[in-house]
Scaffold this motif. Sequence first.
Motif, PDB file in Angstrom:
ATOM      1  N   ALA A 143      27.445 -10.267   6.515  1.00 35.84           N
ATOM      2  CA  ALA A 143      26.133 -10.696   5.741  1.00 35.84           C
ATOM      3  C   ALA A 143      26.542 -10.049   4.386  1.00 35.84           C
ATOM      4  O   ALA A 143      26.983  -9.036   4.231  1.00 35.84           O
ATOM      5  N   THR A 144      25.747 -10.894   3.405  1.00 37.43           N
ATOM      6  CA  THR A 144      26.001 -10.272   1.927  1.00 37.43           C
ATOM      7  C   THR A 144      24.606 -10.191   1.499  1.00 37.43           C
ATOM      8  O   THR A 144      23.844 -10.936   1.516  1.00 37.43           O
ATOM      9  N   ILE A 145      24.364  -9.013   0.927  1.00 37.85           N
ATOM     10  CA  ILE A 145      23.061  -8.443   0.352  1.00 37.85           C
ATOM     11  C   ILE A 145      23.143  -8.226  -1.269  1.00 37.85           C
ATOM     12  O   ILE A 145      24.154  -8.082  -1.770  1.00 37.85           O
ATOM     13  N   THR A 146      22.229  -9.133  -1.737  1.00 38.61           N
ATOM     14  CA  THR A 146      22.386  -9.245  -3.347  1.00 38.61           C
ATOM     15  C   THR A 146      21.127  -8.605  -3.821  1.00 38.61           C
ATOM     16  O   THR A 146      20.024  -8.828  -3.561  1.00 38.61           O
ATOM     17  N   VAL A 147      21.118  -7.753  -4.730  1.00 43.23           N
ATOM     18  CA  VAL A 147      20.301  -6.925  -5.520  1.00 43.23           C
ATOM     19  C   VAL A 147      20.326  -7.635  -7.140  1.00 43.23           C
ATOM     20  O   VAL A 147      21.490  -7.327  -7.690  1.00 43.23           O
ATOM     21  N   GLU A 148      19.279  -8.280  -7.484  1.00 41.96           N
ATOM     22  CA  GLU A 148      19.159  -8.559  -8.784  1.00 41.96           C
ATOM     23  C   GLU A 148      18.141  -8.068  -9.437  1.00 41.96           C
ATOM     24  O   GLU A 148      16.740  -7.691  -9.098  1.00 41.96           O
ATOM     25  N   SER A 170      17.526   2.388  -8.029  1.00 44.97           N
ATOM     26  CA  SER A 170      16.943   2.951  -9.350  1.00 44.97           C
ATOM     27  C   SER A 170      16.867   1.922 -10.420  1.00 44.97           C
ATOM     28  O   SER A 170      17.830   1.222 -10.594  1.00 44.97           O
ATOM     29  N   SER A 171      15.780   1.579 -10.926  1.00 48.85           N
ATOM     30  CA  SER A 171      15.466   0.710 -11.861  1.00 48.85           C
ATOM     31  C   SER A 171      14.543   0.931 -12.747  1.00 48.85           C
ATOM     32  O   SER A 171      13.599   1.699 -12.390  1.00 48.85           O
ATOM     33  N   ASN A 172      14.529   0.352 -14.054  1.00 43.81           N
ATOM     34  CA  ASN A 172      13.459   0.486 -14.757  1.00 43.81           C
ATOM     35  C   ASN A 172      12.688  -0.797 -15.276  1.00 43.81           C
ATOM     36  O   ASN A 172      11.937  -1.044 -16.158  1.00 43.81           O
ATOM     37  N   THR A 173      12.913  -1.648 -14.195  1.00 42.69           N
ATOM     38  CA  THR A 173      12.331  -3.128 -14.428  1.00 42.69           C
ATOM     39  C   THR A 173      12.081  -3.604 -13.152  1.00 42.69           C
ATOM     40  O   THR A 173      12.341  -3.261 -11.834  1.00 42.69           O
ATOM     41  N   LEU A 174      12.072  -5.082 -13.148  1.00 37.92           N
ATOM     42  CA  LEU A 174      11.616  -5.772 -11.849  1.00 37.92           C
ATOM     43  C   LEU A 174      13.158  -6.116 -11.190  1.00 37.92           C
ATOM     44  O   LEU A 174      14.046  -6.244 -11.783  1.00 37.92           O
ATOM     45  N   TRP A 175      12.936  -6.093  -9.907  1.00 40.72           N
ATOM     46  CA  TRP A 175      14.185  -6.207  -9.018  1.00 40.72           C
ATOM     47  C   TRP A 175      13.945  -7.456  -8.021  1.00 40.72           C
ATOM     48  O   TRP A 175      12.797  -7.255  -7.279  1.00 40.72           O
ATOM     49  N   ALA A 176      15.021  -7.987  -7.318  1.00 39.05           N
ATOM     50  CA  ALA A 176      14.694  -8.468  -6.314  1.00 39.05           C
ATOM     51  C   ALA A 176      16.062  -8.530  -5.015  1.00 39.05           C
ATOM     52  O   ALA A 176      17.201  -8.283  -5.739  1.00 39.05           O
ATOM     53  N   VAL A 177      15.869  -8.659  -3.879  1.00 37.91           N
ATOM     54  CA  VAL A 177      16.856  -8.228  -2.865  1.00 37.91           C
ATOM     55  C   VAL A 177      16.663  -9.505  -1.923  1.00 37.91           C
ATOM     56  O   VAL A 177      15.874  -9.768  -1.404  1.00 37.91           O
ATOM     57  N   SER A 178      18.033 -10.020  -1.559  1.00 31.88           N
ATOM     58  CA  SER A 178      18.207 -10.958  -0.466  1.00 31.88           C
ATOM     59  C   SER A 178      19.290 -10.993   0.362  1.00 31.88           C
ATOM     60  O   SER A 178      20.235 -10.291   0.078  1.00 31.88           O
ATOM     61  N   SER A 179      19.116 -11.478   1.591  1.00 33.98           N
ATOM     62  CA  SER A 179      20.462 -11.552   2.474  1.00 33.98           C
ATOM     63  C   SER A 179      20.588 -12.912   2.674  1.00 33.98           C
ATOM     64  O   SER A 179      19.775 -13.871   2.895  1.00 33.98           O
ATOM     65  N   ASN A 180      22.136 -13.244   2.853  1.00 31.20           N
ATOM     66  CA  ASN A 180      22.365 -14.651   3.174  1.00 31.20           C
ATOM     67  C   ASN A 180      22.353 -14.905   4.891  1.00 31.20           C
ATOM     68  O   ASN A 180      22.958 -16.004   5.255  1.00 31.20           O
TER      69      ASN A 180
END
Length: 275
Positions: free
Chosen positions: A62-67, A20-30
């Motif tokens: 694994a670590t998932i990062t949402v930014e 849930s966001s009102n802007t741009l976001w990015a997701v990554s896995s290490n």
Amino acid sequence: RSTLFPYTTLFRSRDIFRISSNTLWAVSSNSNWCSISPTSGSNDGSVTVSVEENTSTSERTATITVESATVTRTFAVTQNGATPITPPESQDRIFNVGGVTFKMIYVEGGTFTMGATSEQGSDAYDNEKPAHTVTLSSYSIGETEVTQALWQAVMGSNPSSFSGSNKPVETVHRYEFDNFFKNLNAITGENFRLPTEAEWEYAARGGNKSRGYKYAGSNTIDNVAWYSSNSNSETHNVATKQANELGLYDMSGNVWEWCRDLYGNYSASSQTNPT
């Protein structure tokens, strides 16, 4: 040889989570075993997390990062290690006589068609007819022919014409094997003997692992046998051609092999453990 232990899959799946966001976001896995799709978006959206099978016995995370422009969140995906499946204990046996080792291959009993079967085509002899059904109990048979080295270790002599410690013993009469096995059994405390013709043929055909080849382990004779066209009219070291389905060598070619039972005409009737 090495044994490959198969593993049971304990975790292999995918999951979906909402952003849930009102802007741009990015997701990554290490970690490359934990993949993300899509890796970016805007406003509200869904992300799929796919996890590959873990074939290691070790747990992994694994670590998932949402930014986004203002917020960073991380969470962990932990996957259990796989549980190894213990393969059944091999029933093959290795013996050492006077420094010479040889292996006996376990052959699980079963039922097969003995004699002139269709895959032999015109190469079958008349005395291999009629084909008939034979049922055998389980037994063990040598991985290779009796080598000259083993014969020397047991008998103290080597009668072979084509000398070579790892070549099959030859120029030996069937009845000379009586003394060979008498000595071998005294040394090992076992009960070795010549195979019956049915035991030999069942093993040559690959036992209950048979793939129906024309020759012992292949439809191409050069892959599995030393014979008139490639042997230079002499014997060769054992186990230098491809093995058959049971891991037996030279069941086609190299030398003629003795069997325990005497020559006789085939019958069309079914038989069990014929001797």
